[in-house]
Design a protein around this motif. Structure first.
Motif, PDB file in Angstrom:
ATOM      1  N   PRO A 248      10.725   5.335   4.368  1.00 25.94           N
ATOM      2  CA  PRO A 248      10.023   5.216   3.073  1.00 25.94           C
ATOM      3  C   PRO A 248       9.265   6.518   2.799  1.00 25.94           C
ATOM      4  CG  PRO A 248       9.646   3.283   4.435  1.00 25.94           C
ATOM      5  CD  PRO A 248      10.294   4.294   5.326  1.00 25.94           C
ATOM      6  N   ALA A 249       9.369   7.023   1.598  1.00 22.38           N
ATOM      7  CA  ALA A 249       8.778   8.324   1.298  1.00 22.38           C
ATOM      8  C   ALA A 249       8.086   8.301  -0.058  1.00 22.38           C
ATOM      9  CB  ALA A 249       9.845   9.416   1.316  1.00 22.38           C
TER      10      ALA A 249
ATOM     11  N   GLU B  35      15.753  11.357   5.934  1.00 23.15           N
ATOM     12  CA  GLU B  35      16.406  11.093   4.662  1.00 23.15           C
ATOM     13  C   GLU B  35      15.459  10.223   3.843  1.00 23.15           C
ATOM     14  OE1 GLU B  35      20.386   8.880   2.858  1.00 23.15           O
ATOM     15  OE2 GLU B  35      20.349   9.486   4.970  1.00 23.15           O
ATOM     16  N   PRO B  36      14.735  10.822   2.910  1.00 22.51           N
ATOM     17  CA  PRO B  36      13.686  10.070   2.195  1.00 22.51           C
ATOM     18  C   PRO B  36      14.260   8.908   1.389  1.00 22.51           C
ATOM     19  CG  PRO B  36      13.464  12.434   1.843  1.00 22.51           C
ATOM     20  CD  PRO B  36      14.809  12.220   2.460  1.00 22.51           C
ATOM     21  N   GLN B  37      13.550   7.796   1.459  1.00 23.74           N
ATOM     22  CA  GLN B  37      13.846   6.630   0.628  1.00 23.74           C
ATOM     23  C   GLN B  37      12.647   6.437  -0.293  1.00 23.74           C
ATOM     24  OE1 GLN B  37      17.038   4.969   1.299  1.00 23.74           O
ATOM     25  NE2 GLN B  37      17.060   6.979   2.325  1.00 23.74           N
ATOM     26  N   PRO B  38      12.677   7.035  -1.493  1.00 23.53           N
ATOM     27  CA  PRO B  38      11.485   7.054  -2.348  1.00 23.53           C
ATOM     28  C   PRO B  38      10.974   5.662  -2.692  1.00 23.53           C
ATOM     29  CG  PRO B  38      13.106   8.635  -3.129  1.00 23.53           C
ATOM     30  CD  PRO B  38      13.785   7.809  -2.088  1.00 23.53           C
ATOM     31  N   VAL B  39       9.690   5.436  -2.399  1.00 26.09           N
ATOM     32  CA  VAL B  39       9.023   4.198  -2.804  1.00 26.09           C
ATOM     33  C   VAL B  39       8.027   4.471  -3.923  1.00 26.09           C
ATOM     34  CG1 VAL B  39       9.330   3.073  -0.567  1.00 26.09           C
ATOM     35  CG2 VAL B  39       7.304   4.485  -0.959  1.00 26.09           C
ATOM     36  N   LEU B  40       7.613   5.731  -4.042  1.00 25.64           N
ATOM     37  CA  LEU B  40       6.732   6.160  -5.125  1.00 25.64           C
ATOM     38  C   LEU B  40       7.193   7.536  -5.605  1.00 25.64           C
ATOM     39  CD1 LEU B  40       3.129   5.287  -3.843  1.00 25.64           C
ATOM     40  CD2 LEU B  40       4.328   4.197  -5.746  1.00 25.64           C
ATOM     41  N   ARG B  41       7.244   7.708  -6.920  1.00 19.86           N
ATOM     42  CA  ARG B  41       7.514   9.014  -7.524  1.00 19.86           C
ATOM     43  C   ARG B  41       6.299   9.365  -8.372  1.00 19.86           C
ATOM     44  NH1 ARG B  41      13.153  10.547  -7.549  1.00 19.86           N
ATOM     45  NH2 ARG B  41      14.436   8.905  -6.601  1.00 19.86           N
ATOM     46  N   LEU B  42       5.589  10.420  -7.974  1.00 17.92           N
ATOM     47  CA  LEU B  42       4.323  10.748  -8.605  1.00 17.92           C
ATOM     48  C   LEU B  42       4.368  12.154  -9.204  1.00 17.92           C
ATOM     49  CD1 LEU B  42       2.022   9.304  -5.786  1.00 17.92           C
ATOM     50  CD2 LEU B  42       2.777   8.166  -7.874  1.00 17.92           C
ATOM     51  N   SER B  43       3.437  12.416 -10.099  1.00 16.13           N
ATOM     52  CA  SER B  43       3.448  13.685 -10.834  1.00 16.13           C
ATOM     53  C   SER B  43       2.473  14.711 -10.284  1.00 16.13           C
ATOM     54  CB  SER B  43       3.129  13.428 -12.314  1.00 16.13           C
ATOM     55  OG  SER B  43       1.851  12.833 -12.451  1.00 16.13           O
TER      56      SER B  43
ATOM     57  N   SER C  73      -2.779   6.370   2.474  1.00 12.53           N
ATOM     58  CA  SER C  73      -2.940   4.917   2.374  1.00 12.53           C
ATOM     59  C   SER C  73      -1.788   4.153   3.014  1.00 12.53           C
ATOM     60  CB  SER C  73      -3.064   4.512   0.894  1.00 12.53           C
ATOM     61  OG  SER C  73      -4.220   5.096   0.319  1.00 12.53           O
ATOM     62  N   GLY C  74      -0.824   4.889   3.606  1.00 11.75           N
ATOM     63  CA  GLY C  74       0.238   4.241   4.353  1.00 11.75           C
ATOM     64  C   GLY C  74       1.492   3.940   3.584  1.00 11.75           C
ATOM     65  N   ALA C  75       1.681   4.573   2.389  1.00 10.20           N
ATOM     66  CA  ALA C  75       2.840   4.237   1.562  1.00 10.20           C
ATOM     67  C   ALA C  75       4.148   4.793   2.115  1.00 10.20           C
ATOM     68  CB  ALA C  75       2.630   4.750   0.136  1.00 10.20           C
ATOM     69  N   GLY C  76       4.097   5.841   2.920  1.00 11.18           N
ATOM     70  CA  GLY C  76       5.311   6.454   3.446  1.00 11.18           C
ATOM     71  C   GLY C  76       5.050   7.870   3.891  1.00 11.18           C
ATOM     72  N   VAL C  77       6.111   8.606   4.171  1.00 12.09           N
ATOM     73  CA  VAL C  77       5.980   9.991   4.601  1.00 12.09           C
ATOM     74  C   VAL C  77       6.112  10.910   3.379  1.00 12.09           C
ATOM     75  CG1 VAL C  77       6.896   9.465   6.877  1.00 12.09           C
ATOM     76  CG2 VAL C  77       8.447  10.232   5.066  1.00 12.09           C
ATOM     77  N   ALA C  78       5.705  12.179   3.539  1.00  9.30           N
ATOM     78  CA  ALA C  78       5.824  13.149   2.444  1.00  9.30           C
ATOM     79  C   ALA C  78       5.862  14.555   3.012  1.00  9.30           C
ATOM     80  CB  ALA C  78       4.672  13.010   1.457  1.00  9.30           C
ATOM     81  N   LEU C  79       6.423  15.457   2.220  1.00  6.52           N
ATOM     82  CA  LEU C  79       6.448  16.877   2.550  1.00  6.52           C
ATOM     83  C   LEU C  79       5.451  17.568   1.628  1.00  6.52           C
ATOM     84  CD1 LEU C  79       8.155  18.601   4.527  1.00  6.52           C
ATOM     85  CD2 LEU C  79       9.640  19.163   2.587  1.00  6.52           C
ATOM     86  N   LEU C  80       4.378  18.127   2.221  1.00 12.48           N
ATOM     87  CA  LEU C  80       3.278  18.652   1.418  1.00 12.48           C
ATOM     88  C   LEU C  80       2.769  19.991   1.963  1.00 12.48           C
ATOM     89  CD1 LEU C  80       1.135  15.439   0.822  1.00 12.48           C
ATOM     90  CD2 LEU C  80       2.406  16.721  -0.904  1.00 12.48           C
ATOM     91  N   PRO C  81       2.122  20.803   1.105  1.00 12.13           N
ATOM     92  CA  PRO C  81       1.501  22.033   1.594  1.00 12.13           C
ATOM     93  C   PRO C  81       0.381  21.722   2.588  1.00 12.13           C
ATOM     94  CG  PRO C  81       1.693  22.051  -0.806  1.00 12.13           C
ATOM     95  CD  PRO C  81       2.000  20.665  -0.365  1.00 12.13           C
ATOM     96  N   GLN C  82       0.343  22.477   3.646  1.00 13.47           N
ATOM     97  CA  GLN C  82      -0.694  22.256   4.664  1.00 13.47           C
ATOM     98  C   GLN C  82      -2.087  22.450   4.078  1.00 13.47           C
ATOM     99  OE1 GLN C  82       0.098  23.787   8.630  1.00 13.47           O
ATOM    100  NE2 GLN C  82      -1.989  24.589   8.743  1.00 13.47           N
TER     101      GLN C  82
END
Length: 294
Positions: free
Chosen positions: A184-185, A207-215, A226-235
């Motif tokens: 879940p991503a 292999e991300p399985q999108p559960v939220l798509r945010l802007s 908050s535990g919704a899934g994993v993400a790739l983000l700037p450190q």
């Protein structure tokens, strides 16, 4: 080309007519008309439609006004600096920057720059799009991993990196030989389905399985915490949460991300532009982009 004739043409275009320009500047209407005529003859193109009740620029005239606004302003500032015997930065400085960088750092940086150079007036536009510095009359732009462009020059002032992050309650997957796991991503609205996130030198691939798509990347960060899934983000935007233990990192993805301050090489590098480039290069002595504490 006679810059004085170009300046007279811009005066007429700005004031909306020869008579109005003459009254506003104290120049004679006949002189302005002659100078504009000389400029048209030199260019081989009509700039102003004669015989109309109000000023109408030709297509060539509109193009000349639009493309010379920034350069003429910089030339005027350079002349003023030479007359004063100074190279003190002054005048309006228009900056284009990505939204995230603007939200995290640009306000504080702008205030610090103005404290050093009080005769500069800063105007920023924060949009996640490619801007044309010449056509849109920007002095500098902040860009992330910019492509090589012969028309732009500048300096890399900081680096960031992308990290794969999750809440501590989300277990890191293990046990598959191919190292590819569906998870879940939380992704940005621009995420392309089918992308794979690879970390740890290719030893772990998600292999991300999108559960939220945010802007917003900040929204993505908060959803992951908050535990919704994993993400790739700037450190840079998750560093404090990693230190506090609210997030954990599963690894670094790819090469460092470079942040550049750019200006066009076709324009005279005015004192304000030169000062801002040097200023930005001094702000991150470690080389890493860090978010200032509030």
């Amino acid at each position: 080309m006679d810059l004085n004739a170009l300046d007279d043409f811009r005066l007429v275009a700005t004031h909306g007519g020869f008579g109005k320009a003459a009254r506003a500047t104290g120049r004679s209407k006949a002189t302005l008309s002659r100078r504009v005529g000389d400029l048209e003859e030199e260019l081989g193109a009509r700039l102003i439609e004669r015989g109309t009740q109000r000023l109408e620029l030709t297509d060539a005239g509109q193009l000349l006004v639009g493309r010379t606004e920034g350069p003429m302003r910089e030339v005027a500032e350079a002349f003023a600096a030479v007359r004063d015997g100074l190279a003190m930065p002054r005048g309006r400085l228009r900056i284009a920057a990505p939204q995230l960088f603007s939200q995290l750092a640009l306000g504080g940086l702008a205030a610090k720059f103005l404290e050093r150079y009080p005769e500069v007036q800063i105007e920023t536009v924060s949009e996640d799009r490619f801007v044309d510095l010449v056509d849109e009359h920007f002095d500098v732009a902040i860009r992330i991993n910019p492509q090589k462009d012969s028309d732009l020059v500048g300096r890399c002032f900081a680096r960031d990196r992308l990290v794969l992050i999750a809440a501590p309650s989300v277990p890191m997957p293990k046990g598959r030989r191919d190292g590819l796991f569906k998870m879940p991503a939380v992704v940005m609205s621009t995420y392309r389905d089918g992308d794979v996130w690879t970390v740890r030198n290719g030893k772990l691939a998600i292999e991300p399985q999108p559960v939220l798509r945010l802007s917003s990347l900040l929204m993505v960060r908060d959803a992951v915490a908050s535990g919704a899934g994993v993400a790739l983000l700037p450190q840079s935007i998750v560093g404090s949460l990693l230190e506090s233990g609210d997030l954990v990192t599963w690894g670094i993805a790819g090469d460092d991300v470079e942040l550049w301050v750019l200006h066009t090489s076709r324009r005279l590098q005015s004192p304000k532009v030169r000062a801002f480039v040097e200023f930005m290069a001094q702000q991150y002595p470690s080389g890493s982009f860090t978010v200032p504490l509030r």
